[in-house]
Design an enzyme around this catalytic site. Structure first.
Site, PDB file in Angstrom:
ATOM      1  CB  SER A  25      45.943  38.478  49.593  1.00 46.42           C
ATOM      2  OG  SER A  25      46.638  39.850  50.777  1.00 46.42           O
ATOM      3  CE1 TYR A  58      44.304  42.969  46.888  1.00 44.20           C
ATOM      4  CE2 TYR A  58      44.466  42.682  49.384  1.00 44.20           C
ATOM      5  CZ  TYR A  58      45.290  42.803  48.077  1.00 44.20           C
ATOM      6  OH  TYR A  58      45.825  41.551  47.755  1.00 44.20           O
TER       7      TYR A  58
HETATM    8  P1  NAP Z   1      49.441  43.876  39.936  1.00 44.77           P
HETATM    9  O1  NAP Z   1      51.191  44.463  39.398  1.00 44.77           O
HETATM   10  O2  NAP Z   1      49.464  45.596  40.508  1.00 44.77           O
HETATM   11  O3  NAP Z   1      48.398  44.635  38.865  1.00 44.77           O
HETATM   12  C1  NAP Z   1      47.159  44.177  38.582  1.00 44.77           C
HETATM   13  C2  NAP Z   1      46.863  43.657  36.885  1.00 44.77           C
HETATM   14  O4  NAP Z   1      45.775  43.691  37.287  1.00 44.77           O
HETATM   15  C3  NAP Z   1      47.178  44.495  35.953  1.00 44.77           C
HETATM   16  O5  NAP Z   1      47.505  43.920  34.945  1.00 44.77           O
HETATM   17  C4  NAP Z   1      46.073  45.486  35.652  1.00 44.77           C
HETATM   18  O6  NAP Z   1      46.291  45.770  34.568  1.00 44.77           O
HETATM   19  C5  NAP Z   1      45.302  44.213  36.439  1.00 44.77           C
HETATM   20  N1  NAP Z   1      43.625  45.229  35.988  1.00 44.77           N
HETATM   21  C6  NAP Z   1      43.760  46.221  37.150  1.00 44.77           C
HETATM   22  N2  NAP Z   1      42.308  46.190  37.270  1.00 44.77           N
HETATM   23  C7  NAP Z   1      41.670  44.895  36.387  1.00 44.77           C
HETATM   24  C8  NAP Z   1      40.242  45.569  36.304  1.00 44.77           C
HETATM   25  N3  NAP Z   1      39.452  45.638  36.655  1.00 44.77           N
HETATM   26  N4  NAP Z   1      39.949  44.549  34.896  1.00 44.77           N
HETATM   27  C9  NAP Z   1      41.385  43.974  34.218  1.00 44.77           C
HETATM   28  N5  NAP Z   1      42.376  43.751  35.106  1.00 44.77           N
HETATM   29  C10 NAP Z   1      42.534  44.330  35.861  1.00 44.77           C
HETATM   30  O7  NAP Z   1      48.894  43.289  40.725  1.00 44.77           O
HETATM   31  P2  NAP Z   1      49.733  42.189  41.289  1.00 44.77           P
HETATM   32  O8  NAP Z   1      50.524  42.811  42.758  1.00 44.77           O
HETATM   33  O9  NAP Z   1      50.844  41.467  40.401  1.00 44.77           O
HETATM   34  O10 NAP Z   1      48.718  41.284  41.934  1.00 44.77           O
HETATM   35  C11 NAP Z   1      48.042  40.360  41.251  1.00 44.77           C
HETATM   36  C12 NAP Z   1      46.794  39.614  42.385  1.00 44.77           C
HETATM   37  O11 NAP Z   1      47.910  39.523  43.221  1.00 44.77           O
HETATM   38  C13 NAP Z   1      46.147  40.692  42.599  1.00 44.77           C
HETATM   39  O12 NAP Z   1      45.061  39.909  42.808  1.00 44.77           O
HETATM   40  C14 NAP Z   1      46.364  40.589  44.144  1.00 44.77           C
HETATM   41  O13 NAP Z   1      45.557  41.043  44.841  1.00 44.77           O
HETATM   42  C15 NAP Z   1      46.785  39.922  44.995  1.00 44.77           C
HETATM   43  N6  NAP Z   1      48.259  39.680  45.506  1.00 44.77           N
HETATM   44  C16 NAP Z   1      49.768  41.150  45.512  1.00 44.77           C
HETATM   45  C17 NAP Z   1      50.032  40.573  46.367  1.00 44.77           C
HETATM   46  C18 NAP Z   1      51.029  41.584  46.094  1.00 44.77           C
HETATM   47  O14 NAP Z   1      52.087  41.913  47.151  1.00 44.77           O
HETATM   48  N7  NAP Z   1      51.499  42.021  44.998  1.00 44.77           N
HETATM   49  C19 NAP Z   1      49.586  39.799  47.926  1.00 44.77           C
HETATM   50  C20 NAP Z   1      48.945  39.275  47.987  1.00 44.77           C
HETATM   51  C21 NAP Z   1      47.842  39.025  46.841  1.00 44.77           C
HETATM   52  P3  NAP Z   1      46.848  46.688  33.887  1.00 44.77           P
HETATM   53  O15 NAP Z   1      47.778  46.707  33.533  1.00 44.77           O
HETATM   54  O16 NAP Z   1      46.390  47.209  32.513  1.00 44.77           O
HETATM   55  O17 NAP Z   1      46.398  47.850  34.738  1.00 44.77           O
END
Ligand code: NAP
Length: 248
Positions: free
Chosen positions: A143, A157
């Site tokens: 991130s 985080y």
């Molecule tokens: P999200 O919409 O909250 O989705 C999270 C996903 O991870 C869901 O599929 C969830 O499964 C799964 N998950 C959560 N905890 C888990 C665990 N302990 N074991 C297995 N699966 C787990 O997240 P996102 O925004 O798409 O983020 C994806 C990645 O991108 C993350 O690493 C995040 O830090 C990174 N990121 C995101 C952003 C942003 O602005 N969105 C920015 C920078 C980096 P369930 O559906 O079963 O809950």
């Protein structure tokens, strides 16, 4: 060679977008998820509807035994893995460091850092020529927070993502001569559910004016960077970070 990809946390958000694009590009897709089986099943059904190969496995990446079982299920269903996306990641409610307890910080690090390490270990054991594998590629989701620190929101985080940056640098050097490329995608602020889990569902719209492009990003825009880094188009690229953040 059959392209086989595992995307942790592929039921929603960026992981789901990676799953759809990977299927379009001919990968057999395994997604893992934590609780949301309905969302995971919907991703699998949409891929199969377009004649793609997909499966979903419930596995908590904070638990080593779950990860070992997850990889064995991919082996059994599809064969040897060629791509891993360490995407599963969590944050907790917005707080200052002086308000955090150790259970919260441990959950963040167990999921984001240790989970990614153990998944990387399992992938290397399958892909590396050192173990008789034929190579592969890993993309870790970091991130922009790793370099900004996320003060007043989630320094835990941000620090976990700094660990991911360093995992990628070190692992990429360990396995570069064994047929495995390891890269990092560093998203900025993307429209997904993760901001609601931090307690502010509208966070993207609140901060978008601070982004040079003046808008939040979409999961599909991150997915395209991930798939490029996994592809042969990126054959001489390892140990690098690709920002997908609408500017610095
Ligand atoms: P999200 O919409 O909250 O989705 C999270 C996903 O991870 C869901 O599929 C969830 O499964 C799964 N998950 C959560 N905890 C888990 C665990 N302990 N074991 C297995 N699966 C787990 O997240 P996102 O925004 O798409 O983020 C994806 C990645 O991108 C993350 O690493 C995040 O830090 C990174 N990121 C995101 C952003 C942003 O602005 N969105 C920015 C920078 C980096 P369930 O559906 O079963 O809950």
């Amino acid at each position: 060679m059959k392209k086989i990809i595992l995307i942790t946390g592929g039921s929603r958000g960026i992981g789901a977008a990676v799953a759809h694009l990977a299927a379009e590009q001919g990968y057999a897709v395994c997604i893992s998820y934590l609780h949301n089986q309905a969302a995971a099943d919907a991703v699998v059904a949409a891929i199969r509807l377009k004649n793609g190969e997909a499966m979903a496995v419930q596995a908590d990446v904070a638990l080593e035994d779950d990860i070992v079982r997850l990889f064995k299920q991919v082996d059994a269903a599809f064969g040897p893995l060629t791509a891993l996306v360490n995407n599963a990641g969590v944050l907790a409610g917005q707080a200052r460091v002086d308000e955090m307890d150790s259970a919260r910080i441990q959950r963040i690090f167990a999921t984001n850092v240790i989970g990614s390490f153990i998944c990387a270990r399992e992938a290397v054991r399958r892909m590396s020529t050192r173990y008789g594998g034929t190579g592969g590629a890993i993309v870790n989701l970091s991130s922009r927070a790793s370099r900004l620190g996320s003060p007043g929101e989630y320094v835990d985080y941000a620090a976990s993502k700094a660990a991911i940056d360093t995992l990628s640098i070190g692992l990429s050097k360990e396995v570069a001569a064994e047929g495995i490329r390891v890269n990092t995608v560093s998203p900025g602020i993307i429209y997904t559910d993760i901001h609601a889990s931090g307690g502010e569902p509208q966070r993207v719209d609140r901060v978008k004016e601070t982004i040079p492009m003046k808008r939040g990003g979409y999961p599909e825009e991150v997915a395209r960077a991930v798939l490029w880094l996994l592809s042969d188009e990126a054959s001489y690229t390892t140990g690098t970070t690709l920002d997908v953040a609408g500017g610095r």
